[in-house]
Write a protein that holds these residues in place. Structure first.
Motif, PDB file in Angstrom:
ATOM      1  N   ALA A  32       7.543   4.359   3.479  1.00 17.90           N
ATOM      2  CA  ALA A  32       7.368   5.192   2.279  1.00 17.90           C
ATOM      3  C   ALA A  32       8.464   4.995   1.232  1.00 17.90           C
ATOM      4  CB  ALA A  32       7.239   6.669   2.677  1.00 17.90           C
ATOM      5  N   SER A  33       9.047   3.789   1.220  1.00 24.12           N
ATOM      6  CA  SER A  33      10.093   3.517   0.224  1.00 24.12           C
ATOM      7  C   SER A  33       9.481   3.229  -1.146  1.00 24.12           C
ATOM      8  CB  SER A  33      10.937   2.318   0.664  1.00 24.12           C
ATOM      9  OG  SER A  33      10.117   1.198   0.934  1.00 24.12           O
ATOM     10  N   GLY A  34       8.179   2.931  -1.149  1.00 22.35           N
ATOM     11  CA  GLY A  34       7.521   2.595  -2.409  1.00 22.35           C
ATOM     12  C   GLY A  34       7.145   1.121  -2.488  1.00 22.35           C
ATOM     13  N   LYS A  35       7.040   0.471  -1.333  1.00 25.03           N
ATOM     14  CA  LYS A  35       6.698  -0.961  -1.309  1.00 25.03           C
ATOM     15  C   LYS A  35       5.343  -1.209  -1.983  1.00 25.03           C
ATOM     16  CE  LYS A  35       6.903  -1.224   3.236  1.00 25.03           C
ATOM     17  NZ  LYS A  35       7.337   0.162   3.529  1.00 25.03           N
ATOM     18  N   THR A  36       4.336  -0.452  -1.531  1.00 25.57           N
ATOM     19  CA  THR A  36       2.988  -0.650  -2.070  1.00 25.57           C
ATOM     20  C   THR A  36       2.963  -0.328  -3.563  1.00 25.57           C
ATOM     21  OG1 THR A  36       2.190   0.054   0.093  1.00 25.57           O
ATOM     22  CG2 THR A  36       0.554  -0.079  -1.661  1.00 25.57           C
ATOM     23  N   THR A  37       3.687   0.725  -3.934  1.00 26.11           N
ATOM     24  CA  THR A  37       3.731   1.127  -5.345  1.00 26.11           C
ATOM     25  C   THR A  37       4.339   0.008  -6.193  1.00 26.11           C
ATOM     26  OG1 THR A  37       4.009   3.401  -4.601  1.00 26.11           O
ATOM     27  CG2 THR A  37       4.565   2.950  -6.903  1.00 26.11           C
ATOM     28  N   GLU A 129       3.594  -7.657   2.015  1.00 21.72           N
ATOM     29  CA  GLU A 129       4.345  -6.391   2.005  1.00 21.72           C
ATOM     30  C   GLU A 129       4.369  -5.757   3.382  1.00 21.72           C
ATOM     31  OE1 GLU A 129       4.087  -2.289   2.524  1.00 21.72           O
ATOM     32  OE2 GLU A 129       2.181  -3.098   1.813  1.00 21.72           O
ATOM     33  N   ARG A 159       8.156  11.902   1.602  1.00 21.06           N
ATOM     34  CA  ARG A 159       6.901  11.226   1.224  1.00 21.06           C
ATOM     35  C   ARG A 159       6.057  10.929   2.450  1.00 21.06           C
ATOM     36  NH1 ARG A 159       9.224   6.533  -2.648  1.00 21.06           N
ATOM     37  NH2 ARG A 159       9.791   7.790  -4.443  1.00 21.06           N
ATOM     38  N   ARG A 163       2.252  11.960   3.091  1.00 20.43           N
ATOM     39  CA  ARG A 163       1.232  10.911   3.242  1.00 20.43           C
ATOM     40  C   ARG A 163       0.542  10.965   4.609  1.00 20.43           C
ATOM     41  NH1 ARG A 163       3.266   4.987   3.765  1.00 20.43           N
ATOM     42  NH2 ARG A 163       3.657   5.795   5.849  1.00 20.43           N
ATOM     43  N   ASP A 207      10.122   3.804  -9.495  1.00 17.43           N
ATOM     44  CA  ASP A 207      10.730   4.459 -10.666  1.00 17.43           C
ATOM     45  C   ASP A 207      11.575   3.472 -11.461  1.00 17.43           C
ATOM     46  OD1 ASP A 207       9.621   6.847  -9.968  1.00 17.43           O
ATOM     47  OD2 ASP A 207      11.378   7.558  -8.858  1.00 17.43           O
TER      48      ASP A 207
HETATM   49  P1  ADP Z   1       5.331   2.177   1.267  1.00 13.07           P
HETATM   50  O1  ADP Z   1       4.318   1.138   0.912  1.00 13.07           O
HETATM   51  O2  ADP Z   1       6.741   1.695   1.223  1.00 13.07           O
HETATM   52  O3  ADP Z   1       5.011   2.903   2.538  1.00 13.07           O
HETATM   53  P2  ADP Z   1       4.143   3.707  -0.899  1.00 13.07           P
HETATM   54  O4  ADP Z   1       4.282   2.953  -2.172  1.00 13.07           O
HETATM   55  O5  ADP Z   1       2.811   3.686  -0.223  1.00 13.07           O
HETATM   56  O6  ADP Z   1       5.301   3.283   0.111  1.00 13.07           O
HETATM   57  O7  ADP Z   1       4.598   5.211  -1.185  1.00 13.07           O
HETATM   58  C1  ADP Z   1       4.566   6.176  -0.134  1.00 13.07           C
HETATM   59  C2  ADP Z   1       4.111   7.502  -0.724  1.00 13.07           C
HETATM   60  O8  ADP Z   1       5.050   7.922  -1.699  1.00 13.07           O
HETATM   61  C3  ADP Z   1       2.761   7.400  -1.422  1.00 13.07           C
HETATM   62  O9  ADP Z   1       2.051   8.592  -1.179  1.00 13.07           O
HETATM   63  C4  ADP Z   1       3.119   7.269  -2.887  1.00 13.07           C
HETATM   64  O10 ADP Z   1       2.147   7.837  -3.719  1.00 13.07           O
HETATM   65  C5  ADP Z   1       4.434   8.039  -2.977  1.00 13.07           C
HETATM   66  N1  ADP Z   1       5.351   7.435  -3.957  1.00 13.07           N
HETATM   67  C6  ADP Z   1       5.725   6.139  -4.014  1.00 13.07           C
HETATM   68  N2  ADP Z   1       6.584   5.933  -5.023  1.00 13.07           N
HETATM   69  C7  ADP Z   1       6.750   7.132  -5.634  1.00 13.07           C
HETATM   70  C8  ADP Z   1       7.538   7.593  -6.737  1.00 13.07           C
HETATM   71  N3  ADP Z   1       8.314   6.763  -7.429  1.00 13.07           N
HETATM   72  N4  ADP Z   1       7.492   8.902  -7.060  1.00 13.07           N
HETATM   73  C9  ADP Z   1       6.718   9.738  -6.349  1.00 13.07           C
HETATM   74  N5  ADP Z   1       5.955   9.381  -5.303  1.00 13.07           N
HETATM   75  C10 ADP Z   1       5.959   8.104  -4.939  1.00 13.07           C
END
Ligand code: ADP
Ligand code: C5P
Length: 244
Positions: A32-37, A129, A159, A163, A207
């Motif tokens: 949940a670090s934001g990799k997918t995002t 990823e 997060r 999730r 971000d």
């Molecule tokens: P990962 O792929 O590293 O597990 P995700 O990108 O899937 O991480 O993000 C995990 C969760 O956190 C998701 O529900 C996503 O919507 C949320 N999230 C990711 N980046 C942010 C952000 N910058 N601000 C708020 N929520 C975020």
């Protein structure tokens, strides 16, 4: 146009092979670090190129019926939880410009689909990823660029709770138990040590628009140079300078 430098069979890669190879980006970081995002943001900005995302999650080994009975004791954060040979084969094929079938994994049943898969076709950019994509040296060596998404552990845990309870059919106690028992120790033992292999570390994940813009700019530059190799296939001077 005439070649700037004559071709030679002793050169390691033929120019046409190099020109066909996609640019492979590895994106790692804790849960949940934001990799997918971050990947989605890169893909959005590269809308004029063929870009595909491959998740390491797709290569989780499906649980056996015995393992399913004691799922709370299963460590999904250990490198052995993944079928790395299958992942490696898949990335090698993609690198050679071949299309592949990627398994579909279900986080609720902890199993792979037996009757469906995702077809991933030839692309300009492949993004791989996952929490442990830098763990295996052979997989790492296939990457042209390695990105580590660095987000504070408390933010990641918050997060993850949201999730996993909303999307992955878990209750809060099981998420916290799994985090303390497996997720955090594996982060310390395997994921954090793999950060040293990264070319770019992105603090605050999605971000961080400046970091993402810089990464996209770099990929665009590399893809542009790739085009040069295609236009001047026998120009080894250009190819060796710019090869990605
Ligand atoms: P990962 O792929 O590293 O597990 P995700 O990108 O899937 O991480 O993000 C995990 C969760 O956190 C998701 O529900 C996503 O919507 C949320 N999230 C990711 N980046 C942010 C952000 N910058 N601000 C708020 N929520 C975020
Ligand atoms: O998307 P993310 O990178 O967070 O996915 C990896 C995480 O998924 C791991 O930390 C692992 O604990 C979790 N996982 C799970 N159940 C599975 C497979 C993975 O909770 N069946």
């Amino acid at each position: 146009p005439p070649p700037l430098h004559s071709s030679s069979s002793s050169l390691p890669n033929s120019s046409s092979d190099a020109a066909k190879q996609p640019f492979i980006i590895g994106v790692s970081g804790g849960t949940a670090s934001g990799k997918t995002t971050v990947c989605d943001m890169i893909i959005q900005q590269l809308h004029d190129h063929r870009v595909v995302l491959v998740n390491q999650d797709s290569f989780y080994r499906g649980l056996t019926p015995e393992e399913s009975k004691i799922v709370h004791e299963y460590n999904f954060d250990h490198p052995d939880a993944f079928d790395t040979e299958e992942l490696l084969e898949c990335v090698e094929k993609l690198k050679l410009g071949q299309s592949v079938h990627v398994p579909i994994y279900d986080f609720v049943t902890h199993r792979k689909s037996t009757d469906s898969f995702r077809q991933v076709n030839v692309s300009d950019v492949i993004i791989l990823e996952g929490i442990l994509v830098f763990h295996d040296q052979r997989v790492r060596n296939l990457m042209n660029m390695k990105i580590f998404v660095d987000t504070d552990a408390d933010v990641r845990l918050a997060r993850r709770i949201r999730r996993d309870t909303v999307e992955r059919g878990r209750d809060i106690n099981s998420v916290l138990e799994q985090y303390a028992k497996f997720v955090k120790p594996a982060f310390d033992d395997f994921i954090l040590p793999s950060k040293k292999f990264a070319d770019v570390i992105i603090p605050r994940g999605g971000d961080n628009h400046v970091a993402i813009d810089l990464i996209v700019q770099h990929i665009r530059t590399k893809l542009g140079q790739h085009e040069l190799c295609k236009i001047y296939p026998n120009v080894y001077v250009i190819q060796s300078t710019f090869q990605i």
